[in-house]
Scaffold this motif. Sequence first.
Motif, PDB file in Angstrom:
ATOM      1  N   ARG A 165       0.824  -1.212   0.000  1.00 46.31           N
ATOM      2  CA  ARG A 165       0.000   0.000   0.000  1.00 46.31           C
ATOM      3  C   ARG A 165       0.858   1.262   0.000  1.00 46.31           C
ATOM      4  NH1 ARG A 165      -2.911  -3.309   3.659  1.00 46.31           N
ATOM      5  NH2 ARG A 165      -1.885  -2.263   5.421  1.00 46.31           N
ATOM      6  N   LYS A 166       1.945   1.238   0.761  1.00 46.47           N
ATOM      7  CA  LYS A 166       2.830   2.403   0.803  1.00 46.47           C
ATOM      8  C   LYS A 166       3.467   2.652  -0.561  1.00 46.47           C
ATOM      9  CE  LYS A 166       6.807   4.231   3.350  1.00 46.47           C
ATOM     10  NZ  LYS A 166       7.813   3.940   4.429  1.00 46.47           N
ATOM     11  N   THR A 167       3.917   1.578  -1.211  1.00 45.26           N
ATOM     12  CA  THR A 167       4.541   1.715  -2.527  1.00 45.26           C
ATOM     13  C   THR A 167       3.530   2.190  -3.564  1.00 45.26           C
ATOM     14  OG1 THR A 167       6.080  -0.068  -1.956  1.00 45.26           O
ATOM     15  CG2 THR A 167       5.878   0.506  -4.276  1.00 45.26           C
ATOM     16  N   ALA A 168       2.316   1.648  -3.510  1.00 42.51           N
ATOM     17  CA  ALA A 168       1.289   2.062  -4.467  1.00 42.51           C
ATOM     18  C   ALA A 168       0.965   3.543  -4.321  1.00 42.51           C
ATOM     19  CB  ALA A 168       0.031   1.222  -4.261  1.00 42.51           C
ATOM     20  N   GLY A 169       0.949   4.043  -3.090  1.00 44.38           N
ATOM     21  CA  GLY A 169       0.704   5.464  -2.879  1.00 44.38           C
ATOM     22  C   GLY A 169       1.765   6.325  -3.528  1.00 44.38           C
ATOM     23  N   LYS A 170       3.036   5.900  -3.453  1.00 48.50           N
ATOM     24  CA  LYS A 170       4.116   6.648  -4.101  1.00 48.50           C
ATOM     25  C   LYS A 170       3.998   6.589  -5.617  1.00 48.50           C
ATOM     26  CE  LYS A 170       7.558   6.078  -0.420  1.00 48.50           C
ATOM     27  NZ  LYS A 170       8.907   5.532  -0.084  1.00 48.50           N
ATOM     28  N   VAL A 171       3.615   5.414  -6.132  1.00 44.75           N
ATOM     29  CA  VAL A 171       3.489   5.260  -7.589  1.00 44.75           C
ATOM     30  C   VAL A 171       2.432   6.211  -8.135  1.00 44.75           C
ATOM     31  CG1 VAL A 171       2.708   3.659  -9.377  1.00 44.75           C
ATOM     32  CG2 VAL A 171       4.340   2.892  -7.652  1.00 44.75           C
ATOM     33  N   VAL A 172       1.282   6.294  -7.468  1.00 44.07           N
ATOM     34  CA  VAL A 172       0.217   7.183  -7.926  1.00 44.07           C
ATOM     35  C   VAL A 172       0.623   8.643  -7.763  1.00 44.07           C
ATOM     36  CG1 VAL A 172      -2.165   7.912  -7.496  1.00 44.07           C
ATOM     37  CG2 VAL A 172      -1.579   5.485  -7.465  1.00 44.07           C
ATOM     38  N   LYS A 173       1.307   8.972  -6.659  1.00 41.77           N
ATOM     39  CA  LYS A 173       1.692  10.360  -6.395  1.00 41.77           C
ATOM     40  C   LYS A 173       2.705  10.864  -7.415  1.00 41.77           C
ATOM     41  CE  LYS A 173       3.600  13.355  -2.782  1.00 41.77           C
ATOM     42  NZ  LYS A 173       4.088  13.412  -1.362  1.00 41.77           N
ATOM     43  N   TYR A 174       3.734  10.053  -7.694  1.00 41.46           N
ATOM     44  CA  TYR A 174       4.806  10.493  -8.582  1.00 41.46           C
ATOM     45  C   TYR A 174       4.639   9.989 -10.026  1.00 41.46           C
ATOM     46  CZ  TYR A 174       7.002  11.666  -4.133  1.00 41.46           C
ATOM     47  OH  TYR A 174       7.270  12.185  -2.886  1.00 41.46           O
ATOM     48  N   ARG A 175       3.638   9.134 -10.255  1.00 40.03           N
ATOM     49  CA  ARG A 175       3.336   8.624 -11.596  1.00 40.03           C
ATOM     50  C   ARG A 175       4.556   7.954 -12.239  1.00 40.03           C
ATOM     51  NH1 ARG A 175      -0.598  13.298 -14.280  1.00 40.03           N
ATOM     52  NH2 ARG A 175      -2.090  13.372 -12.540  1.00 40.03           N
ATOM     53  N   ARG A 176       5.157   7.085 -11.487  1.00 43.93           N
ATOM     54  CA  ARG A 176       6.292   6.329 -12.025  1.00 43.93           C
ATOM     55  C   ARG A 176       6.306   4.944 -11.392  1.00 43.93           C
ATOM     56  NH1 ARG A 176      10.577   6.053  -8.463  1.00 43.93           N
ATOM     57  NH2 ARG A 176      10.536   7.500  -6.686  1.00 43.93           N
ATOM     58  N   ASN A 177       6.908   3.985 -12.095  1.00 43.51           N
ATOM     59  CA  ASN A 177       6.950   2.611 -11.610  1.00 43.51           C
ATOM     60  C   ASN A 177       8.003   2.461 -10.510  1.00 43.51           C
ATOM     61  OD1 ASN A 177       5.179   2.358 -13.693  1.00 43.51           O
ATOM     62  ND2 ASN A 177       6.475   1.024 -14.947  1.00 43.51           N
ATOM     63  N   ILE A 178       7.749   1.523  -9.603  1.00 45.31           N
ATOM     64  CA  ILE A 178       8.703   1.211  -8.535  1.00 45.31           C
ATOM     65  C   ILE A 178       8.899  -0.306  -8.509  1.00 45.31           C
ATOM     66  CG2 ILE A 178       9.146   1.223  -6.048  1.00 45.31           C
ATOM     67  CD1 ILE A 178       7.593   3.799  -5.832  1.00 45.31           C
ATOM     68  N   THR A 179      10.166  -0.725  -8.552  1.00 49.07           N
ATOM     69  CA  THR A 179      10.499  -2.149  -8.491  1.00 49.07           C
ATOM     70  C   THR A 179      10.893  -2.511  -7.065  1.00 49.07           C
ATOM     71  OG1 THR A 179      11.286  -2.082 -10.772  1.00 49.07           O
ATOM     72  CG2 THR A 179      11.964  -3.963  -9.430  1.00 49.07           C
ATOM     73  N   LEU A 180      10.245  -3.507  -6.500  1.00 51.13           N
ATOM     74  CA  LEU A 180      10.527  -3.938  -5.136  1.00 51.13           C
ATOM     75  C   LEU A 180      11.722  -4.886  -5.101  1.00 51.13           C
ATOM     76  CD1 LEU A 180       6.857  -4.577  -3.915  1.00 51.13           C
ATOM     77  CD2 LEU A 180       8.269  -2.531  -3.577  1.00 51.13           C
ATOM     78  N   GLU A 181      12.183  -5.165  -3.900  1.00 53.38           N
ATOM     79  CA  GLU A 181      13.310  -6.075  -3.725  1.00 53.38           C
ATOM     80  C   GLU A 181      12.918  -7.491  -4.128  1.00 53.38           C
ATOM     81  OE1 GLU A 181      14.301  -6.148   0.377  1.00 53.38           O
ATOM     82  OE2 GLU A 181      12.235  -6.381   1.014  1.00 53.38           O
ATOM     83  N   ALA A 182      13.908  -8.333  -4.343  1.00 51.24           N
ATOM     84  CA  ALA A 182      13.653  -9.711  -4.750  1.00 51.24           C
ATOM     85  C   ALA A 182      12.865 -10.444  -3.673  1.00 51.24           C
ATOM     86  CB  ALA A 182      14.977 -10.420  -5.019  1.00 51.24           C
ATOM     87  N   MET A 183      11.861 -11.204  -4.093  1.00 51.45           N
ATOM     88  CA  MET A 183      11.019 -11.962  -3.165  1.00 51.45           C
ATOM     89  C   MET A 183      10.766 -13.339  -3.754  1.00 51.45           C
ATOM     90  SD  MET A 183       8.139  -9.125  -2.125  1.00 51.45           S
ATOM     91  CE  MET A 183       8.608  -7.498  -1.508  1.00 51.45           C
TER      92      MET A 183
END
Length: 221
Positions: A163-181
């Motif tokens: 949820r935190k990452t999605a909020g940043k993606v919508v705010k800054y309109r750019r993709n974010i890649t998470l760590e390996a899982m």
Amino acid sequence: GSVPAKVKLTYEAPDEPEPVPAPPAVEKKPEPRPEPVQRPAPASRPIQPRPQPRPEPKPAPLPKGEPADDDVAGAIVKFQTGLFEHMGVAATPVVTREGDTYQVVLEGENMGALIGHRGETLDAIQQLTGYAVNKGRSHRVRIHVDAEGYRARREESLNRLARKTAGKVVKYRRNITLEAMNAYERHVIHTALQDYPGVSTFSTGTEPNRRTVVAYDPGKM
């Protein structure tokens, strides 16, 4: 035969001592009155805080489903018991069944050694158990291994991260890649954001460095 006569006598008088000057008068100051001696107050004993009862450790959540007592459960217990003996860890697997999924909760002390960093050891135990139990079976069963409720805590942490990452993606309109899982953790991220407006997810890379990408998707706004 006496004859009247006048006689003149002289004598030397001794020197008179010179007067010694008197010492100057010293004004006497009144002597200070001695201050009353203050007796120290009797030392009071420090108040010792009452010992607080130590919180009892929360018991690990019981596995979901019904207690399993079939050949698959027996194979799980046999394999893991031997594995833990080789590892030098005292742990007891408790197996329940929910559909085609066997839930295994490991009980014992110092379960941190079986969980490992970010659950890596727990994942390895789960994979090895799956390989050993499903070997030679025509119908594959799923095995889910947990200890001290780690999976639930990790899933909650991943949901907050999503949820935190999605909020940043919508705010800054750019993709974010998470760590390996691992696959399970990536699945948690995908599930948490499947209905999040303005965001879509996909995975990229190869194991064990496969990552989840949280992408800006204006079509879902």
